[in-house]
Design an enzyme around this catalytic site. Structure first.
Site, PDB file in Angstrom:
ATOM      1  CD  GLN A   1     -24.834 -25.197  16.865  1.00 36.28           C
ATOM      2  OE1 GLN A   1     -24.471 -25.764  15.842  1.00 36.28           O
ATOM      3  NE2 GLN A   1     -24.007 -24.427  17.568  1.00 36.28           N
TER       4      GLN A   1
ATOM      5  CE  LYS B   1     -21.449 -26.003  13.479  1.00 35.81           C
ATOM      6  NZ  LYS B   1     -21.918 -26.188  14.841  1.00 35.81           N
TER       7      LYS B   1
ATOM      8  CG  ASP C   1     -19.772 -31.204  18.024  1.00 30.44           C
ATOM      9  OD1 ASP C   1     -19.031 -30.512  17.303  1.00 30.44           O
ATOM     10  OD2 ASP C   1     -20.862 -30.805  18.473  1.00 30.44           O
TER      11      ASP C   1
END
Ligand code: NAP
Length: 292
Positions: free
Chosen positions: A95, A51, A118
């Site tokens: 995460q 990422k 997200d």
């Protein structure tokens, strides 16, 4: 037809890089993403590294914050509060999975919805449900729709989409996105009766089950578009103490057999997976444009 997710993700990153450049030139804003990693799970470390790399490659700013496995929930929440208040941060991603002593739902709720790249915050799921502007939509579902359109074109109206799986991160949001595209949507799950017969009706079949090679060829209508979200690790077989083959990643669809029947299919790996990170970058740009 094999729907090449790697290629589609690369094309999307090129488009995003141009938009990032334009945003810098016109508004003086450089989108920035901060990824928070708690603990040292090896798979999560690989995801975070990818990422970070892809974020900087398209001209955005990337920051990584690492907390030890032993960090408390309140330490993590304090960190998020600082990032929420920092105007130079447009996107925050924690995460997952988190260590067991930290409650995921509490952490997700603590992220400013305007920075929730997200798309898991209830405010963003609510906006998606209501079809309201300003929603940051979960990345994997966005990737699924982009890949379906690669084969079917932009107009998915009237197609019957069957989604197997109803998780908050994949099944439900992908069903809502397909509904927004004017598909007729059926959501199937572990209590669904006659699953093969329901799948046989699908023009678009999305498998987000988490079971290796679960969807069989005789469940799939000829010519259907199959989007395989699953990532399952299959261990090497041992026969009489001898290792046969190698451990490998497979999807939720019996790829070889289904590809003989369907019109198009995403491979695993190389299908939905690469699109997920590309759509994370897309959300970061979106957050910077909307709220930066
Ligand atoms: P999840 O939270 O475990 O949800 C799985 C869903 O499948 C549940 O809704 C479950 O039904 C349903 N299901 C389980 N067994 C079933 C059966 N026998 N028949 C019909 N439905 C069944 O998983 P997830 O997070 O959505 O992820 C799904 C898969 O996608 C996993 O393999 C995951 O690794 C992968 N994934 C990939 C990406 C990517 O970037 N490519 C991103 C996220 C996830 P119930 O609700 O009734 O239990």
């Amino acid at each position: 037809m094999i729907i090449d997710g790697k290629q589609a993700a690369a094309e999307l990153r090129v488009e995003l890089a141009l938009e990032v450049k334009k945003l810098k030139e016109t508004k003086g804003i450089t989108p920035s993403l901060t990824v928070v990693l708690v603990g040292d799970d090896p798979a999560s470390q690989v995801y975070v590294r990818n990422k970070v790399k892809q974020t900087t490659e398209i001209g955005m700013i990337s920051n990584e914050i690492r907390l030890p496995e032993t960090a408390s929930q309140s330490q993590l929440l304090a960190q998020l509060s600082m990032l929420n208040d920092d105007d130079s941060v447009h996107g925050i991603l924690v995460q997952l999975p988190l260590p067991k002593h930290i409650e995921e739902s509490v952490v997700i709720a603590a992220i400013n919805p305007e920075k929730d790249v997200d798309g898991f915050h209830a405010m963003n799921s609510g906006r998606l449900l209501n079809g309201e502007a300003g929603a940051l939509v979960p990345c994997t579902p966005q990737g699924c729709v982009i890949l379906a359109k690669q084969h079917l074109g932009d107009d998915l109206s009237g197609l019957h989409a069957v989604v197997i799986g109803r998780s908050n991160i994949v099944g439900k949001p992908v069903a809502l996105l397909l509904l927004q595209e004017n598909c007729t949507v059926t959501i199937a799950h572990s209590r669904t009766k006659n699953l093969p017969q329901i799948c046989q009706q699908a023009d678009i079949l999305v498998a987000a089950v988490g079971r290796a090679e679960f969807v069989k060829a005789d469940w799939v209508k000829a010519g259907a578009t199959v989007i395989d979200v699953g990532i399952n690790r299959v261990e090497a077989e041992f026969i009489e103490g001898q290792e046969r083959g190698k451990a490998k990643l497979v999807g939720d669809v019996d790829y070889k057999a289904v590809s003989e029947v369907c019109g198009a299919i995403t491979p695993v790996p190389g299908g939905v997976g690469p699109m997920t990170i590309a759509c994370l970058l897309k959300n970061t740009l979106e957050a910077a444009k909307l709220y930066g």
